[in-house]
Motif scaffolding. Structure first.
Motif, PDB file in Angstrom:
ATOM      1  N   LEU A  43      -0.364   6.613   5.622  1.00 27.52           N
ATOM      2  CA  LEU A  43      -1.808   6.853   5.674  1.00 27.52           C
ATOM      3  C   LEU A  43      -2.481   6.535   4.342  1.00 27.52           C
ATOM      4  CD1 LEU A  43      -1.946  10.077   7.868  1.00 27.52           C
ATOM      5  CD2 LEU A  43      -2.459   7.711   8.539  1.00 27.52           C
ATOM      6  N   ILE A  44      -1.798   6.816   3.231  1.00 24.97           N
ATOM      7  CA  ILE A  44      -2.340   6.429   1.924  1.00 24.97           C
ATOM      8  C   ILE A  44      -2.460   4.907   1.847  1.00 24.97           C
ATOM      9  CG2 ILE A  44      -1.815   6.336  -0.556  1.00 24.97           C
ATOM     10  CD1 ILE A  44      -0.511   9.140  -0.168  1.00 24.97           C
ATOM     11  N   TYR A  45      -1.398   4.225   2.247  1.00 27.19           N
ATOM     12  CA  TYR A  45      -1.410   2.758   2.273  1.00 27.19           C
ATOM     13  C   TYR A  45      -2.535   2.255   3.171  1.00 27.19           C
ATOM     14  CZ  TYR A  45       0.017  -1.906   3.778  1.00 27.19           C
ATOM     15  OH  TYR A  45       0.028  -3.231   4.108  1.00 27.19           O
ATOM     16  N   TYR A  46      -2.640   2.823   4.356  1.00 24.92           N
ATOM     17  CA  TYR A  46      -3.625   2.385   5.344  1.00 24.92           C
ATOM     18  C   TYR A  46      -5.058   2.604   4.845  1.00 24.92           C
ATOM     19  CZ  TYR A  46      -5.761   1.836   9.964  1.00 24.92           C
ATOM     20  OH  TYR A  46      -6.525   1.430  11.016  1.00 24.92           O
ATOM     21  N   LEU A  47      -5.293   3.739   4.192  1.00 24.40           N
ATOM     22  CA  LEU A  47      -6.631   4.026   3.671  1.00 24.40           C
ATOM     23  C   LEU A  47      -7.001   3.132   2.491  1.00 24.40           C
ATOM     24  CD1 LEU A  47      -6.686   7.917   3.855  1.00 24.40           C
ATOM     25  CD2 LEU A  47      -8.001   6.319   5.267  1.00 24.40           C
ATOM     26  N   LEU A  48      -6.016   2.753   1.685  1.00 28.93           N
ATOM     27  CA  LEU A  48      -6.287   1.919   0.511  1.00 28.93           C
ATOM     28  C   LEU A  48      -6.295   0.425   0.822  1.00 28.93           C
ATOM     29  CD1 LEU A  48      -4.155   3.728  -2.205  1.00 28.93           C
ATOM     30  CD2 LEU A  48      -6.639   3.739  -1.941  1.00 28.93           C
ATOM     31  N   LEU A  49      -5.827   0.051   1.985  1.00 27.16           N
ATOM     32  CA  LEU A  49      -5.694  -1.361   2.311  1.00 27.16           C
ATOM     33  C   LEU A  49      -7.035  -2.076   2.380  1.00 27.16           C
ATOM     34  CD1 LEU A  49      -3.522  -3.414   2.875  1.00 27.16           C
ATOM     35  CD2 LEU A  49      -3.658  -2.829   5.289  1.00 27.16           C
ATOM     36  N   GLU A  50      -8.045  -1.429   2.940  1.00 27.63           N
ATOM     37  CA  GLU A  50      -9.340  -2.098   3.080  1.00 27.63           C
ATOM     38  C   GLU A  50     -10.115  -2.178   1.758  1.00 27.63           C
ATOM     39  OE1 GLU A  50     -13.327  -1.481   5.675  1.00 27.63           O
ATOM     40  OE2 GLU A  50     -11.422  -1.131   6.676  1.00 27.63           O
ATOM     41  N   PRO A  51     -10.239  -1.093   0.984  1.00 29.61           N
ATOM     42  CA  PRO A  51     -11.019  -1.237  -0.252  1.00 29.61           C
ATOM     43  C   PRO A  51     -10.294  -2.002  -1.361  1.00 29.61           C
ATOM     44  CG  PRO A  51     -10.278   1.029  -0.015  1.00 29.61           C
ATOM     45  CD  PRO A  51      -9.886   0.299   1.234  1.00 29.61           C
ATOM     46  N   THR A  52      -8.961  -2.079  -1.319  1.00 26.15           N
ATOM     47  CA  THR A  52      -8.209  -2.815  -2.341  1.00 26.15           C
ATOM     48  C   THR A  52      -7.506  -3.986  -1.651  1.00 26.15           C
ATOM     49  OG1 THR A  52      -6.230  -1.441  -2.093  1.00 26.15           O
ATOM     50  CG2 THR A  52      -7.879  -0.706  -3.684  1.00 26.15           C
ATOM     51  N   ASN A  53      -6.295  -4.286  -2.091  1.00 26.68           N
ATOM     52  CA  ASN A  53      -5.491  -5.315  -1.409  1.00 26.68           C
ATOM     53  C   ASN A  53      -4.113  -4.747  -1.100  1.00 26.68           C
ATOM     54  OD1 ASN A  53      -3.974  -5.441  -3.768  1.00 26.68           O
ATOM     55  ND2 ASN A  53      -5.057  -7.219  -4.545  1.00 26.68           N
ATOM     56  N   VAL A  54      -3.280  -5.535  -0.457  1.00 20.57           N
ATOM     57  CA  VAL A  54      -1.991  -5.050   0.016  1.00 20.57           C
ATOM     58  C   VAL A  54      -1.075  -4.654  -1.145  1.00 20.57           C
ATOM     59  CG1 VAL A  54      -0.945  -7.348   0.201  1.00 20.57           C
ATOM     60  CG2 VAL A  54      -0.134  -5.509   1.649  1.00 20.57           C
ATOM     61  N   ILE A  55      -1.173  -5.326  -2.266  1.00 18.81           N
ATOM     62  CA  ILE A  55      -0.296  -5.035  -3.406  1.00 18.81           C
ATOM     63  C   ILE A  55      -0.682  -3.710  -4.052  1.00 18.81           C
ATOM     64  CG2 ILE A  55       0.429  -5.868  -5.682  1.00 18.81           C
ATOM     65  CD1 ILE A  55      -0.004  -8.733  -4.478  1.00 18.81           C
ATOM     66  N   VAL A  56      -1.950  -3.507  -4.301  1.00 15.40           N
ATOM     67  CA  VAL A  56      -2.420  -2.249  -4.904  1.00 15.40           C
ATOM     68  C   VAL A  56      -2.150  -1.079  -3.961  1.00 15.40           C
ATOM     69  CG1 VAL A  56      -4.464  -1.006  -5.725  1.00 15.40           C
ATOM     70  CG2 VAL A  56      -4.140  -3.406  -6.326  1.00 15.40           C
ATOM     71  N   ALA A  57      -2.409  -1.272  -2.676  1.00 15.27           N
ATOM     72  CA  ALA A  57      -2.181  -0.203  -1.700  1.00 15.27           C
ATOM     73  C   ALA A  57      -0.704   0.170  -1.634  1.00 15.27           C
ATOM     74  CB  ALA A  57      -2.684  -0.634  -0.331  1.00 15.27           C
ATOM     75  N   THR A  58       0.174  -0.826  -1.639  1.00 18.06           N
ATOM     76  CA  THR A  58       1.610  -0.567  -1.590  1.00 18.06           C
ATOM     77  C   THR A  58       2.076   0.138  -2.851  1.00 18.06           C
ATOM     78  OG1 THR A  58       1.948  -2.513  -0.202  1.00 18.06           O
ATOM     79  CG2 THR A  58       3.877  -1.647  -1.336  1.00 18.06           C
ATOM     80  N   PHE A  59       1.634  -0.333  -4.015  1.00 21.72           N
ATOM     81  CA  PHE A  59       2.040   0.281  -5.276  1.00 21.72           C
ATOM     82  C   PHE A  59       1.582   1.735  -5.349  1.00 21.72           C
ATOM     83  CE2 PHE A  59       1.206   1.339  -9.744  1.00 21.72           C
ATOM     84  CZ  PHE A  59       2.487   1.186 -10.258  1.00 21.72           C
TER      85      PHE A  59
END
Length: 150
Positions: A43-59
């Motif tokens: 859910l953290i990854y999913y919430l961060l995916l739209e405002p950032t990018n896949v790398i930042v969200a994953t990290f």
């Protein structure tokens, strides 16, 4: 993103992580906490995916999940490897790797190279994020100890 989508993502991720832990023969009493941790990381990854990018969200998800797994392993008196598996399951870029192979087979080499680069970066970002979470938690404990002594 609406609330129904969010709740469906939470439910599906919990079921997937719990099933993954059961397949790996994790202790029965650790399936629920591991599933909750994995769901939270997703859910953290999913919430961060739209405002950032896949790398930042994953990290970011890997760092937060690593900190949480260390705390959970201490509280539940269980090896942290169980919770590390719950963190890895939602973050591993399996679908991107599959699509990379599909692009290569279908002859779409430019898209395949872009996806290959992303998969390699994500494969490096996940362990770096997990190690960073452990380092941050140890740094927090060290600072807390130093302030108690002073």
């Amino acid at each position: 993103m609406d609330i129904i989508t969010f709740l469906l993502q939470a439910l599906a991720s919990y079921i997937a992580i719990a099933a993954f832990l059961i397949v790996l023969n994790v202790q029965k009493q650790m399936v629920i906490p591991g599933g909750i941790l994995g769901m939270s990381v997703w859910l953290i990854y999913y919430l961060l995916l739209e405002p950032t990018n896949v790398i930042v969200a994953t990290f970011t998800a890997a760092v937060i999940g690593s900190c949480a797994s260390q705390v959970m392993s201490i509280v539940l008196k269980t090896p942290s490897v169980i919770f590390a598996l719950a963190i890895l399951a939602p973050l591993v870029p399996g679908y991107r790797a599959y699509m990379t192979t599909t692009y290569f087979v279908s002859g779409n080499h430019s898209e395949a190279l872009v996806n290959t680069t992303t998969v390699i970066i994500l494969a490096l970002v996940i362990p770096i994020g997990m190690a960073s979470g452990t380092v941050l938690l140890r740094l927090y404990k060290y600072i807390q100890k130093r302030f108690k002594e002073a």
